[in-house]
Every structure is written in C-alpha cells, then in structure tokens.
Design a protein around this motif. Structure first.
Motif, mmCIF file in Angstrom:
data_model
loop_
_atom_site.group_PDB
_atom_site.id
_atom_site.type_symbol
_atom_site.label_atom_id
_atom_site.label_comp_id
_atom_site.label_asym_id
_atom_site.label_seq_id
_atom_site.Cartn_x
_atom_site.Cartn_y
_atom_site.Cartn_z
ATOM 1 N N ASP A 1 0.153 6.060 -0.273
ATOM 2 C CA ASP A 1 -0.745 6.218 -0.147
ATOM 3 C C ASP A 1 0.153 7.505 -0.750
ATOM 4 O OD1 ASP A 1 -3.466 5.134 0.147
ATOM 5 O OD2 ASP A 1 -1.921 4.572 2.078
ATOM 6 N N ASP B 1 4.775 1.681 -9.860
ATOM 7 C CA ASP B 1 3.625 1.142 -8.955
ATOM 8 C C ASP B 1 3.114 1.787 -8.170
ATOM 9 O OD1 ASP B 1 2.594 -0.543 -11.661
ATOM 10 O OD2 ASP B 1 3.446 -2.386 -10.132
ATOM 11 N N SER B 2 4.273 2.156 -7.097
ATOM 12 C CA SER B 2 3.522 2.415 -5.733
ATOM 13 C C SER B 2 2.814 4.621 -5.882
ATOM 14 C CB SER B 2 4.910 2.783 -4.992
ATOM 15 O OG SER B 2 5.236 0.863 -4.590
ATOM 16 N N LYS C 1 2.173 5.141 -8.996
ATOM 17 C CA LYS C 1 0.860 5.660 -9.683
ATOM 18 C C LYS C 1 0.000 5.456 -8.911
ATOM 19 C CE LYS C 1 1.034 3.301 -13.621
ATOM 20 N NZ LYS C 1 1.138 2.709 -14.686
ATOM 21 N N GLN C 2 -0.094 4.474 -7.355
ATOM 22 C CA GLN C 2 -0.942 4.400 -6.403
ATOM 23 C C GLN C 2 -1.202 5.353 -6.070
ATOM 24 O OE1 GLN C 2 -1.493 1.247 -2.830
ATOM 25 N NE2 GLN C 2 -0.265 0.632 -4.594
ATOM 26 N N ARG D 1 0.976 -1.372 -0.005
ATOM 27 C CA ARG D 1 -0.218 -0.069 0.093
ATOM 28 C C ARG D 1 1.040 1.155 0.091
ATOM 29 N NH1 ARG D 1 -5.051 1.120 3.786
ATOM 30 N NH2 ARG D 1 -5.446 3.426 2.880
ATOM 31 N N SER E 1 -1.857 8.831 -4.412
ATOM 32 C CA SER E 1 -3.186 10.164 -4.093
ATOM 33 C C SER E 1 -1.862 11.228 -3.853
ATOM 34 C CB SER E 1 -3.451 9.576 -3.473
ATOM 35 O OG SER E 1 -3.493 9.428 -1.795
#
Length: 214
Positions: free
Chosen positions: A44, A68-69, A71-72, A42, A74
């Motif tokens: 954020d 990927d992180s 892009k994930q 995870r 916010s």
C-alpha cells in the motif's frame, strides 16, 4: 475501526508470514520492495530513501517506476525531510567527508512521479526524526549519521496511530547493515516498544495461527 498496519523491512522474513502480511489492512515496504515474495505481495505504501545515491537511483530508474509493488502502492513516503538534512549537512561533511552527496535531495522527483502515477506523496517531517534521535540516546549509540529508513517509518506510524486502536506490526527487520546507522540502539528501542505493547514483532510463526484464529 482498528487496522493492522504491517511494516515490512528488507531483511529475513519468518517462514509462513506471507499470508499473514497480505491480510493486513495497510502494508508498508521500502525502496525496491525486496520483501515481496516471502513477505507477501500486498503493498500500500512504499517508503523511500529520498536523499543521496539511493534517491537518485530510484528517481532515475524506469525499472523502479515499473516495479509491480511500486505500481500497486497508493502512496510514496519520502523518509528524509530535506530541510533537516540540509541543516545536518555541514556536520556530516565535517565528520564524514566521504559522504559528499549524502544530503542531495530527490524528494521533488518522488513527488512528481507520485503525481503522474496518481499516488499520494508525503515527506515524513523532521520532528519524527528528531524525536527518534532523542529516544535512541537512551541506548548510548556510537556516533551515527541518521536513523535507518525503517526506523523512521516505524516512528512515524507509531506517532500517527497513537490516538487509535490500530495494531502496528513489523517483520523483516534484522537491524543490521550500513555502519553509520545506529542499528544496535534501534534494536533495543524496538525491543522496548514491543515490551510496552506499542509494537508487535512478527518473528515466530506461532503468532500467525493464533492471530488469524482470534
């Protein structure tokens, strides 16, 4: 409602910590998010070193943008206030002339990326850096250029959560690396914050089962 905010450095992660980290309400990682894997998945918030060679490399890298992180996440946090580093630059060049590009600012590039990707972007204000410098002086650090990105992020989160019941925890902080960060003093400050109950250092797998069973 109180949250668990997990700040995950790029150092060694305790065995078994991944699920504990991923169950947090907010997970903050750094730069290229090397903590992913043993430190959970995870993400954020990605806190980035937005000046000098690291900032240049990330803002110019398609690989970083497509991580990927990243892009994930916010939100992107630029940990170095460009006005603060502009003010620091003459003294840095006087004492460490080899750091000619250290204060070059790339926060605009991170802001542009965040806007394009639909993410929030903030610059951690210089006041956080300055209060952190003052706190570190209690531990008599050797001359240093600036606090580490990880320590600035910890200080910012603690300031932002001081009026809430949020739990702030860290993992992956070995307090070692570049010789011109005050890592020994940072370790002592983190230990003091831990003793005061303001910070939890995840370093013992026994805390995982205890916390999740509570």
């Amino acid at each position: 409602m109180a949250r668990r905010i997990m700040i995950v450095g790029n150092g060694e992660i305790p065995r078994g910590a991944a699920d504990f980290i991923d169950l947090s309400d907010v997970v903050i990682r750094f730069n290229d998010c090397r903590s992913v894997g043993s430190g959970g998945n995870r993400t954020d918030i990605v806190a980035v070193c937005n000046t000098g060679r690291p900032g240049k490399a990330m803002t110019e890298s398609a690989e970083w943008r497509n991580n990927d992180s990243v892009k994930q996440a916010s939100a992107i946090w630029s940990v170095r206030d460009p006005a603060k580093f502009s003010d620091m630059e003459p003294e840095i060049l006087k004492n460490w002339p080899e750091l000619a590009d250290f204060c070059a600012d790339y926060s605009a590039g991170f802001a542009a990326f965040a806007e394009e990707a639909g993410k929030a972007h903030i610059v951690i204000p210089r006041t956080v850096h300055e209060r952190l410098d003052a706190a570190l002086q209690a531990y008599l650090p050797e001359p240093y250029v600036c606090p580490s990105s990880g320590m600035v992020a910890i200080a910012h989160v603690l300031e932002e959560s001081r009026t809430s019941d949020d739990e702030v925890a860290i993992a992956g902080f070995g307090h070692e690396g570049w010789s011109l960060h005050p890592f020994a003093a940072e370790r002592q400050l983190v230990d003091a914050l831990t003793r005061e109950g303001r910070l939890i250092r995840i370093s013992d797998t026994s805390i995982f089962s205890a916390s999740e069973g509570a």
